[in-house]
Design an enzyme around this catalytic site. Structure first.
Site, PDB file in Angstrom:
ATOM      1  N   LYS A   1      13.302   0.324   1.248  1.00  0.00           N
ATOM      2  CA  LYS A   1      14.415   0.466   0.178  1.00  0.00           C
ATOM      3  C   LYS A   1      15.999   0.987   0.443  1.00  0.00           C
ATOM      4  CE  LYS A   1       9.796  -0.151  -3.315  1.00  0.00           C
ATOM      5  NZ  LYS A   1      10.491  -1.122  -4.388  1.00  0.00           N
TER       6      LYS A   1
ATOM      7  N   LYS B   1      -0.090  -0.949   5.800  1.00  0.00           N
ATOM      8  CA  LYS B   1      -0.687  -0.517   5.519  1.00  0.00           C
ATOM      9  C   LYS B   1      -1.873  -1.282   4.115  1.00  0.00           C
ATOM     10  CE  LYS B   1       0.057   1.207   1.084  1.00  0.00           C
ATOM     11  NZ  LYS B   1      -0.258   0.487  -0.039  1.00  0.00           N
TER      12      LYS B   1
ATOM     13  N   HIS C   1       3.952   6.326   0.164  1.00  0.00           N
ATOM     14  CA  HIS C   1       5.166   6.299  -0.276  1.00  0.00           C
ATOM     15  C   HIS C   1       5.735   7.661  -1.211  1.00  0.00           C
ATOM     16  CE1 HIS C   1       4.488   2.026   0.216  1.00  0.00           C
ATOM     17  NE2 HIS C   1       4.145   1.938  -0.781  1.00  0.00           N
TER      18      HIS C   1
HETATM   19  C1  BG6 Z   1       2.118  -0.914  -2.686  1.00  0.00           C
HETATM   20  C2  BG6 Z   1       0.940  -0.538  -3.530  1.00  0.00           C
HETATM   21  O1  BG6 Z   1       1.908  -0.280  -1.165  1.00  0.00           O
HETATM   22  O2  BG6 Z   1       3.318  -0.345  -3.436  1.00  0.00           O
HETATM   23  C3  BG6 Z   1       0.779  -1.548  -4.692  1.00  0.00           C
HETATM   24  O3  BG6 Z   1       0.216  -1.001  -2.586  1.00  0.00           O
HETATM   25  C4  BG6 Z   1       1.464  -1.258  -4.969  1.00  0.00           C
HETATM   26  O4  BG6 Z   1      -1.085  -0.553  -5.568  1.00  0.00           O
HETATM   27  C5  BG6 Z   1       3.556  -1.022  -4.627  1.00  0.00           C
HETATM   28  O5  BG6 Z   1       2.017  -1.856  -6.081  1.00  0.00           O
HETATM   29  C6  BG6 Z   1       4.400  -0.406  -5.122  1.00  0.00           C
HETATM   30  O6  BG6 Z   1       5.714  -0.772  -4.318  1.00  0.00           O
HETATM   31  P1  BG6 Z   1       7.271  -1.446  -5.057  1.00  0.00           P
HETATM   32  O7  BG6 Z   1       8.077  -2.018  -4.098  1.00  0.00           O
HETATM   33  O8  BG6 Z   1       6.773  -2.720  -6.411  1.00  0.00           O
HETATM   34  O9  BG6 Z   1       7.672  -0.201  -5.897  1.00  0.00           O
END
Ligand code: BG6
Length: 487
Positions: free
Chosen positions: A179, A145, A237
């Site tokens: 995850k 992405k 997400h």
């Molecule tokens: C990414 C985003 O997809 O996910 C980021 O581009 C964000 O901006 C990150 O910080 C968060 O992922 P995680 O796994 O740290 O919660």
């Protein structure tokens, strides 16, 4: 997990940030664990910024090694990992260079995986160049992405890539799906008969899904300023989490059964119309503030961010799902940078008892609640009411806790490790299918358009808080509030 599936893993963007922090460390972990990667499997890094294999390995030693194994590097494993790595210097702007890649991989064994850890503008040129030297046949392609900027640009990429690779060759990454706790959601919902009967409008009053970050935009100001939280976190997400929380039980865990059910949820999202947007969507932008005792700057002064930028770093939404299971149940989604805590969690608020024979305290908010914390510490907490000891019948909220690390001390896998192993082994379930991605864009786009057309700046919030007050006001209208407590 023993595997004999050999592979050639070609990593475009071999010296990029993602390769350095996530992809190569994840491959190393799989290698170190033993038995997860076939001994004959090779990694072929593609980059411009190294002259040859020796120089590339030096870069890996300097830049990747600090990101592997928090508890110290196993030097023997590291040395044997480096032996897996080959290097091809290619200028991606020059399709003729791909003959070098073809020659480099032609005698390497196993399934070919092409991982595009590059900007999306390179996806189509790389795919075309791969096809021009016949490397698309029987291969798998992994796309990171952001895949596009809106429905149109994402369709354009998917159409062009789709002319070269069939859908079952395409692995679109959303790392949240890799995850462990997100996987566990499936286990909780579909492995326990206890919850499923309650998981519906008759028993659920509202659901909250939060992904809060303490970090700001870091070194990504340039990218982020053209993206914003809705595209960066919600389109992918948060909507993926929502679809897992709300989907019908799939008939099996095979990739299309799961993805079909998620798609049904995405297609049932009630469209947000222009008139409602002020009531159901809040956008914010962080100003300076204090996080864990440290002063942090405003978004607008971060490197790479335009002066007077109106990009949102916070979004809160009220979402409705138009189907029998969920009609009338609000789903509140929220994400933001520079918030008070780093936490990702799902809160299911069940309805109160229909009649309280135990007095008003049996109707109190905060009981009948299930909190599924995805990170930082994976836990499930079930809030119930109990009688306070002593005279009379006074009820208090108490909770049952399930901390996963008390049960499972070993075997945890980082999201990228799981996803890379899935690509190598041809498992598509945790990757986003094109129709899911389209449905998500289709739902998000009117919000993007309306925000753009209205030209209103996002609401300011101080760093280190939970975002603009309007996000709390939106829930107050439904007689509820965001769960914001230390676990
Ligand atoms: C990414 C985003 O997809 O996910 C980021 O581009 C964000 O901006 C990150 O910080 C968060 O992922 P995680 O796994 O740290 O919660």
């Amino acid at each position: 997990m023993q595997t004999d599936s050999s592979f050639t893993f070609v990593l475009f963007g071999g010296t990029g940030d993602l390769s350095m922090r996530k992809i190569l460390p994840a491959l190393f972990e799989a290698h170190r664990a033993g038995g997860m990667l076939a001994d004959s499997g090779k990694i072929v890094a593609v980059a411009r910024h190294a002259a040859d294999r020796g120089e590339y390995l030096q870069w890996v030693n300097e830049h990747v090694k600090p990101h592997v194994s928090k508890n110290g590097v196993d030097e023997a494993a590291w040395a044997s990992f480096l032996e897996r790595i080959e290097f091809v210097k290619i200028d991606l702007g020059n399709p003729e260079d791909f003959t070098l890649l073809r020659d480099a991989v032609k005698d390497l064994p196993g399934i070919r995986v092409f991982y595009l850890a590059t900007g999306p503008s390179l996806f189509v040129p790389i795919c075309r160049a791969l096809a021009s030297v016949g490397l698309n046949e029987n291969a798998r392609i992994v796309l990171e992405k952001p895949l596009g900027y809106d429905l149109k640009s994402s369709n354009a990429i998917n159409d062009a890539v789709g002319e070269i690779f069939a859908e079952e060759q395409i692995y679109r990454i959303d790392h949240y799906l890799g995850k462990e706790p997100v996987q566990n959601l499936l286990a909780l919902r579909f492995g326990n008969a206890l919850f499923e009967p309650l998981w519906r409008r008759e028993w659920v009053e509202s659901i909250q899904i939060t992904i809060a970050e303490e970090l700001g935009v870091e070194a990504r100001g340039d990218f982020y300023d053209n993206t914003g939280a809705l595209r960066d976190m919600v389109q992918n997400h948060l909507l993926q989490l929502l679809s897992i929380v709300a989907m019908e039980p799939p008939h099996s865990m095979d990739s299309d059964s799961v993805r079909d059910e998620k798609l049904r949820v995405l297609r049932a999202l009630k469209p947000i119309n222009q008139l409602d947007i002020g009531k159901v969507a809040v956008r914010g932008q962080y100003h300076s503030g204090v996080i864990r005792g440290n002063a942090v700057p405003a978004y607008a002064t971060e490197p790479g961010v335009k002066q007077n930028s109106t990009t949102e770093t916070f979004v809160a939404l009220k979402v409705e799902i138009e189907n029998w299971r969920w009609a009338g149940v609000p789903f509140f989604l929220r994400t933001g940078k520079r918030l008070a805590d780093r936490v990702a969690e799902i809160v299911v608020n069940f309805r109160s008892v229909p009649h309280s024979a135990l007095g008003a305290s049996a109707l109190r908010a905060g009981a009948n609640r299930l909190v599924i914390r995805l990170q930082p510490n994976e836990t499930i907490r079930l809030y119930c009411l109990a009688k306070q000891p002593g005279e009379g019948m006074n009820l208090a909220s108490v909770h049952l806790d399930l901390a996963f690390d008390q049960f499972f001390r070993e075997g945890q896998m980082e999201a990228y490790q799981r996803l890379l192993l899935d690509v190598i082994n041809g498992r598509l379930a945790l990757f986003v299918r094109r129709d899911e991605q389209e449905a998500a864009w289709r739902w998000v786009e009117p919000i993007l358009n309306e925000w753009k057309a209205s030209n209103k700046p996002p609401k300011p919030y101080a760093s280190g808080t939970w975002g603009p007050a309007a996000a709390s006001a939106m829930l107050a209208q439904h007689g509820t509030c965001w769960l914001e407590e230390e676990n």
